[in-house]
Design a protein around this motif. Sequence first.
Motif, short mmCIF file in Angstrom:
data_model
loop_
_atom_site.label_atom_id
_atom_site.label_comp_id
_atom_site.label_asym_id
_atom_site.label_seq_id
_atom_site.Cartn_x
_atom_site.Cartn_y
_atom_site.Cartn_z
N THR A 53 0.82 -1.21 0.00
CA THR A 53 0.00 0.00 0.00
C THR A 53 0.85 1.26 0.00
N GLN B 291 8.00 0.58 -2.37
CA GLN B 291 7.24 -0.66 -2.15
C GLN B 291 8.19 -1.82 -1.89
N TYR C 108 2.84 -1.62 3.98
CA TYR C 108 2.57 -0.24 3.59
C TYR C 108 3.87 0.55 3.61
#
Length: 305
Positions: free
Chosen positions: A218, A255, A265
Amino acid sequence: MSVAVASELAQDVVENVEQVLVGGRDEIEHVMTALLGRGHVLLEDVPGVGKTMLARAVARSFGGTFKRVQFTPDLLPSDVTGVNVFNQQTQEFDFRPGPIFADVVLGDEINRAPPKTQSALLEAMEEQQATIDGKTHHIEDPFTVIATQNTVEGDQAYELPMAELDRFMKTVSLGYPDHHEEVEMLDRVVGHHPIDDLTPAVSLSEFRQARERAAEVTVARDIREYATKLANYTRTHASLGVSPRGTISLLRATQGRALLSGREYVVPDDVQEEVVPVLNHRIRTGRDDDSVTLLREALNSVDPE
Protein backbone atom coordinates in the motif's frame (compact mmCIF):
# COMPACT_ATOMS: atom_id res chain seq x y z
CA MET A 1 1.95 -15.03 -0.54
CA SER A 2 2.00 -12.92 2.64
CA VAL A 3 4.27 -9.93 3.12
CA ALA A 4 6.06 -11.77 5.93
CA VAL A 5 6.90 -14.72 3.66
CA ALA A 6 7.89 -12.45 0.75
CA SER A 7 10.09 -10.38 3.06
CA GLU A 8 11.82 -13.50 4.36
CA LEU A 9 12.48 -14.67 0.80
CA ALA A 10 13.97 -11.29 -0.14
CA GLN A 11 16.16 -11.29 2.98
CA ASP A 12 17.35 -14.80 2.12
CA VAL A 13 18.49 -13.54 -1.30
CA VAL A 14 20.31 -10.57 0.27
CA GLU A 15 22.10 -12.80 2.77
CA ASN A 16 23.01 -15.26 0.04
CA VAL A 17 24.61 -12.51 -2.06
CA GLU A 18 26.56 -11.41 1.04
CA GLN A 19 28.44 -14.71 0.87
CA VAL A 20 30.09 -13.32 -2.27
CA LEU A 21 30.11 -9.55 -1.80
CA VAL A 22 31.75 -8.50 1.48
CA GLY A 23 30.69 -5.27 3.18
CA GLY A 24 28.04 -4.25 0.68
CA ARG A 25 24.82 -4.91 2.60
CA ASP A 26 23.29 -1.49 1.83
CA GLU A 27 24.14 -1.74 -1.86
CA ILE A 28 22.78 -5.29 -2.09
CA GLU A 29 19.54 -4.14 -0.48
CA HIS A 30 19.29 -1.28 -2.98
CA VAL A 31 19.62 -3.75 -5.85
CA MET A 32 17.06 -6.02 -4.20
CA THR A 33 14.48 -3.24 -3.74
CA ALA A 34 14.95 -2.35 -7.41
CA LEU A 35 14.28 -5.95 -8.44
CA LEU A 36 11.22 -6.10 -6.19
CA GLY A 37 10.05 -2.79 -7.68
CA ARG A 38 10.46 -4.09 -11.25
CA GLY A 39 13.29 -1.69 -11.99
CA HIS A 40 16.79 -1.65 -13.51
CA VAL A 41 20.06 -0.65 -11.85
CA LEU A 42 23.08 1.33 -13.07
CA LEU A 43 26.27 0.61 -11.13
CA GLU A 44 28.71 3.51 -11.38
CA ASP A 45 32.18 2.89 -9.98
CA VAL A 46 35.82 2.23 -10.71
CA PRO A 47 36.81 -1.16 -12.18
CA GLY A 48 37.41 -4.10 -9.89
CA VAL A 49 35.08 -3.40 -6.95
CA GLY A 50 32.67 -6.29 -7.59
CA LYS A 51 29.97 -4.91 -9.90
CA THR A 52 29.91 -7.95 -12.18
CA MET A 53 30.10 -10.36 -9.23
CA LEU A 54 27.10 -8.62 -7.61
CA ALA A 55 24.96 -9.16 -10.72
CA ARG A 56 26.01 -12.81 -11.03
CA ALA A 57 25.37 -13.50 -7.36
CA VAL A 58 21.91 -11.92 -7.47
CA ALA A 59 20.88 -14.04 -10.47
CA ARG A 60 22.18 -17.24 -8.86
CA SER A 61 20.47 -16.48 -5.57
CA PHE A 62 16.97 -16.83 -7.02
CA GLY A 63 17.78 -19.40 -9.71
CA GLY A 64 17.43 -16.95 -12.57
CA THR A 65 19.17 -17.05 -15.93
CA PHE A 66 22.13 -14.71 -16.29
CA LYS A 67 23.55 -13.22 -19.49
CA ARG A 68 26.37 -10.76 -19.92
CA VAL A 69 26.89 -8.21 -22.69
CA GLN A 70 30.34 -6.66 -22.92
CA PHE A 71 29.70 -3.27 -24.49
CA THR A 72 32.40 -2.20 -26.94
CA PRO A 73 32.58 0.47 -29.68
CA ASP A 74 31.94 -2.13 -32.41
CA LEU A 75 28.95 -3.81 -30.73
CA LEU A 76 25.82 -3.87 -32.91
CA PRO A 77 22.18 -3.62 -31.72
CA SER A 78 21.55 -7.15 -33.02
CA ASP A 79 24.33 -8.39 -30.73
CA VAL A 80 22.11 -7.32 -27.85
CA THR A 81 18.56 -8.10 -29.00
CA GLY A 82 19.10 -11.06 -31.32
CA VAL A 83 18.85 -11.75 -35.04
CA ASN A 84 16.74 -13.66 -37.57
CA VAL A 85 18.72 -16.35 -39.39
CA PHE A 86 17.51 -18.06 -42.57
CA ASN A 87 16.99 -21.80 -42.14
CA GLN A 88 17.66 -23.55 -45.44
CA GLN A 89 15.83 -26.70 -44.38
CA THR A 90 12.56 -24.99 -43.49
CA GLN A 91 13.04 -22.08 -45.92
CA GLU A 92 12.03 -19.76 -43.08
CA PHE A 93 13.79 -17.34 -40.77
CA ASP A 94 14.50 -18.57 -37.24
CA PHE A 95 14.88 -16.08 -34.42
CA ARG A 96 18.03 -16.44 -32.37
CA PRO A 97 17.50 -14.46 -29.17
CA GLY A 98 20.27 -12.21 -27.95
CA PRO A 99 21.58 -11.99 -24.39
CA ILE A 100 18.83 -9.55 -23.44
CA PHE A 101 16.46 -12.52 -23.12
CA ALA A 102 17.41 -13.48 -19.56
CA ASP A 103 16.22 -12.90 -16.00
CA VAL A 104 19.27 -10.80 -15.12
CA VAL A 105 21.19 -9.07 -17.92
CA LEU A 106 24.55 -7.53 -17.12
CA GLY A 107 25.41 -4.67 -19.48
CA ASP A 108 29.10 -4.34 -18.72
CA GLU A 109 30.61 -0.89 -19.36
CA ILE A 110 27.49 0.25 -21.16
CA ASN A 111 28.95 3.67 -21.93
CA ARG A 112 31.64 2.16 -24.17
CA ALA A 113 29.09 1.35 -26.89
CA PRO A 114 27.81 3.97 -29.37
CA PRO A 115 24.33 5.50 -28.82
CA LYS A 116 22.68 3.33 -31.50
CA THR A 117 23.64 0.16 -29.62
CA GLN A 118 22.77 1.64 -26.24
CA SER A 119 19.31 2.47 -27.57
CA ALA A 120 18.73 -1.23 -28.28
CA LEU A 121 18.11 -1.55 -24.55
CA LEU A 122 15.49 1.19 -24.33
CA GLU A 123 12.47 -0.73 -25.62
CA ALA A 124 13.36 -3.79 -23.56
CA MET A 125 13.87 -1.81 -20.35
CA GLU A 126 10.67 0.19 -20.73
CA GLU A 127 8.26 -2.32 -22.29
CA GLN A 128 9.90 -5.69 -21.56
CA GLN A 129 9.99 -6.61 -25.21
CA ALA A 130 12.29 -6.42 -28.21
CA THR A 131 11.28 -5.78 -31.81
CA ILE A 132 13.45 -7.46 -34.45
CA ASP A 133 12.63 -7.09 -38.16
CA GLY A 134 9.16 -5.83 -37.32
CA LYS A 135 8.24 -8.71 -34.99
CA THR A 136 7.87 -8.16 -31.27
CA HIS A 137 9.30 -10.71 -28.85
CA HIS A 138 8.23 -10.66 -25.19
CA ILE A 139 10.85 -10.99 -22.43
CA GLU A 140 9.78 -13.13 -19.49
CA ASP A 141 9.72 -11.98 -15.85
CA PRO A 142 11.73 -11.16 -13.84
CA PHE A 143 13.66 -9.19 -16.46
CA THR A 144 16.24 -6.88 -14.87
CA VAL A 145 19.12 -5.00 -16.46
CA ILE A 146 22.09 -4.35 -14.20
CA ALA A 147 24.44 -2.12 -16.16
CA THR A 148 27.88 -0.91 -15.19
CA GLN A 149 29.42 2.36 -16.25
CA ASN A 150 33.13 3.04 -16.50
CA THR A 151 33.72 6.29 -14.61
CA VAL A 152 37.50 6.42 -15.09
CA GLU A 153 38.19 6.54 -18.83
CA GLY A 154 35.70 9.19 -19.87
CA ASP A 155 37.62 10.07 -23.03
CA GLN A 156 37.11 6.51 -24.30
CA ALA A 157 33.38 6.32 -23.59
CA TYR A 158 30.07 7.76 -24.74
CA GLU A 159 27.87 9.76 -22.42
CA LEU A 160 24.58 8.03 -21.67
CA PRO A 161 21.66 10.14 -22.96
CA MET A 162 19.09 11.27 -20.41
CA ALA A 163 16.40 9.20 -22.13
CA GLU A 164 18.40 6.09 -21.32
CA LEU A 165 19.43 7.16 -17.82
CA ASP A 166 15.77 7.77 -17.02
CA ARG A 167 15.01 4.09 -17.71
CA PHE A 168 17.19 3.02 -14.80
CA MET A 169 15.35 2.97 -11.51
CA LYS A 170 18.53 3.50 -9.49
CA THR A 171 22.18 4.36 -9.63
CA VAL A 172 24.31 2.61 -7.02
CA SER A 173 28.00 2.90 -6.20
CA LEU A 174 29.79 0.08 -4.38
CA GLY A 175 32.93 1.96 -3.39
CA TYR A 176 36.12 0.48 -1.98
CA PRO A 177 35.92 -1.94 0.97
CA ASP A 178 37.45 -0.86 4.24
CA HIS A 179 40.55 -2.61 5.62
CA HIS A 180 38.76 -5.39 7.49
CA GLU A 181 36.31 -6.03 4.65
CA GLU A 182 39.11 -6.34 2.12
CA VAL A 183 41.03 -8.76 4.34
CA GLU A 184 37.89 -10.89 4.72
CA MET A 185 37.34 -10.77 0.97
CA LEU A 186 40.88 -12.00 0.36
CA ASP A 187 40.34 -14.82 2.86
CA ARG A 188 37.30 -15.95 0.85
CA VAL A 189 38.60 -15.70 -2.70
CA VAL A 190 42.24 -16.84 -2.48
CA GLY A 191 42.35 -20.21 -4.18
CA HIS A 192 38.61 -20.63 -4.70
CA HIS A 193 35.92 -18.03 -5.36
CA PRO A 194 32.67 -18.35 -3.35
CA ILE A 195 30.56 -17.57 -6.47
CA ASP A 196 31.46 -21.06 -7.73
CA ASP A 197 29.67 -22.69 -4.79
CA LEU A 198 26.75 -20.25 -4.53
CA THR A 199 23.38 -22.01 -4.73
CA PRO A 200 19.88 -20.48 -5.03
CA ALA A 201 18.40 -19.26 -1.76
CA VAL A 202 14.87 -19.20 -3.23
CA SER A 203 13.28 -20.59 -6.35
CA LEU A 204 12.53 -18.50 -9.44
CA SER A 205 8.81 -19.08 -8.89
CA GLU A 206 9.02 -17.86 -5.28
CA PHE A 207 10.92 -14.77 -6.34
CA ARG A 208 8.30 -13.96 -8.97
CA GLN A 209 5.61 -14.24 -6.29
CA ALA A 210 7.59 -11.92 -4.00
CA ARG A 211 7.76 -9.33 -6.79
CA GLU A 212 4.01 -9.60 -7.30
CA ARG A 213 3.48 -9.11 -3.57
CA ALA A 214 5.70 -6.01 -3.57
CA ALA A 215 3.46 -4.47 -6.24
CA GLU A 216 0.53 -4.83 -3.83
CA VAL A 217 2.20 -2.95 -0.96
CA THR A 218 0.00 0.00 0.00
CA VAL A 219 1.16 3.49 -0.96
CA ALA A 220 -1.17 5.90 0.86
CA ARG A 221 -2.18 9.23 -0.63
CA ASP A 222 0.01 11.22 1.79
CA ILE A 223 3.06 9.21 0.60
CA ARG A 224 2.15 9.92 -3.02
CA GLU A 225 1.79 13.60 -2.15
CA TYR A 226 5.20 13.55 -0.43
CA ALA A 227 6.92 11.99 -3.45
CA THR A 228 5.27 14.51 -5.78
CA LYS A 229 6.38 17.45 -3.64
CA LEU A 230 9.97 16.18 -3.68
CA ALA A 231 9.84 15.84 -7.47
CA ASN A 232 8.38 19.33 -7.85
CA TYR A 233 11.15 20.75 -5.67
CA THR A 234 13.74 19.44 -8.12
CA ARG A 235 11.81 20.92 -11.06
CA THR A 236 11.81 24.39 -9.54
CA HIS A 237 15.39 24.32 -8.23
CA ALA A 238 17.27 22.59 -11.09
CA SER A 239 17.71 23.14 -14.80
CA LEU A 240 16.34 19.63 -15.34
CA GLY A 241 14.16 18.11 -12.66
CA VAL A 242 12.73 14.67 -12.05
CA SER A 243 10.40 13.27 -14.69
CA PRO A 244 7.04 11.62 -13.86
CA ARG A 245 8.74 8.31 -14.67
CA GLY A 246 11.18 9.13 -11.88
CA THR A 247 8.35 9.66 -9.39
CA ILE A 248 6.81 6.33 -10.39
CA SER A 249 10.19 4.64 -9.94
CA LEU A 250 10.55 6.22 -6.50
CA LEU A 251 7.22 4.82 -5.32
CA ARG A 252 7.94 1.36 -6.75
CA ALA A 253 11.30 1.35 -5.00
CA THR A 254 9.61 2.28 -1.72
CA GLN A 255 7.24 -0.66 -2.15
CA GLY A 256 10.28 -2.92 -2.43
CA ARG A 257 11.85 -1.26 0.61
CA ALA A 258 8.66 -1.70 2.65
CA LEU A 259 8.40 -5.38 1.72
CA LEU A 260 12.07 -5.95 2.55
CA SER A 261 11.29 -4.46 5.98
CA GLY A 262 8.27 -6.75 6.40
CA ARG A 263 5.62 -4.06 6.09
CA GLU A 264 2.43 -4.00 4.00
CA TYR A 265 2.57 -0.24 3.59
CA VAL A 266 5.09 2.47 2.71
CA VAL A 267 6.21 5.01 5.33
CA PRO A 268 8.07 8.33 4.83
CA ASP A 269 11.34 6.69 5.94
CA ASP A 270 11.13 4.43 2.88
CA VAL A 271 10.91 7.48 0.63
CA GLN A 272 13.85 9.13 2.35
CA GLU A 273 15.92 5.94 2.05
CA GLU A 274 15.27 5.62 -1.68
CA VAL A 275 15.13 9.21 -2.90
CA VAL A 276 18.86 9.72 -3.61
CA PRO A 277 19.64 6.50 -5.52
CA VAL A 278 16.37 6.75 -7.48
CA LEU A 279 16.35 10.45 -8.36
CA ASN A 280 20.02 11.47 -8.34
CA HIS A 281 20.82 10.56 -11.96
CA ARG A 282 17.67 12.22 -13.32
CA ILE A 283 18.62 15.76 -12.26
CA ARG A 284 20.81 18.42 -13.81
CA THR A 285 21.31 21.25 -11.34
CA GLY A 286 22.88 23.84 -13.62
CA ARG A 287 24.95 25.08 -10.68
CA ASP A 288 28.18 24.25 -8.90
CA ASP A 289 26.83 21.78 -6.33
CA ASP A 290 25.67 18.29 -7.28
CA SER A 291 22.23 16.69 -7.46
CA VAL A 292 22.71 14.84 -4.15
CA THR A 293 23.02 18.20 -2.38
CA LEU A 294 19.81 19.35 -4.06
CA LEU A 295 17.96 16.23 -2.95
CA ARG A 296 19.19 16.71 0.62
CA GLU A 297 17.82 20.24 0.46
CA ALA A 298 14.51 18.86 -0.81
CA LEU A 299 14.28 16.39 2.07
CA ASN A 300 14.98 19.17 4.56
CA SER A 301 12.48 21.54 2.95
CA VAL A 302 9.52 19.26 2.19
CA ASP A 303 7.37 18.13 5.09
CA PRO A 304 6.28 14.49 4.77
CA GLU A 305 3.03 15.22 6.60
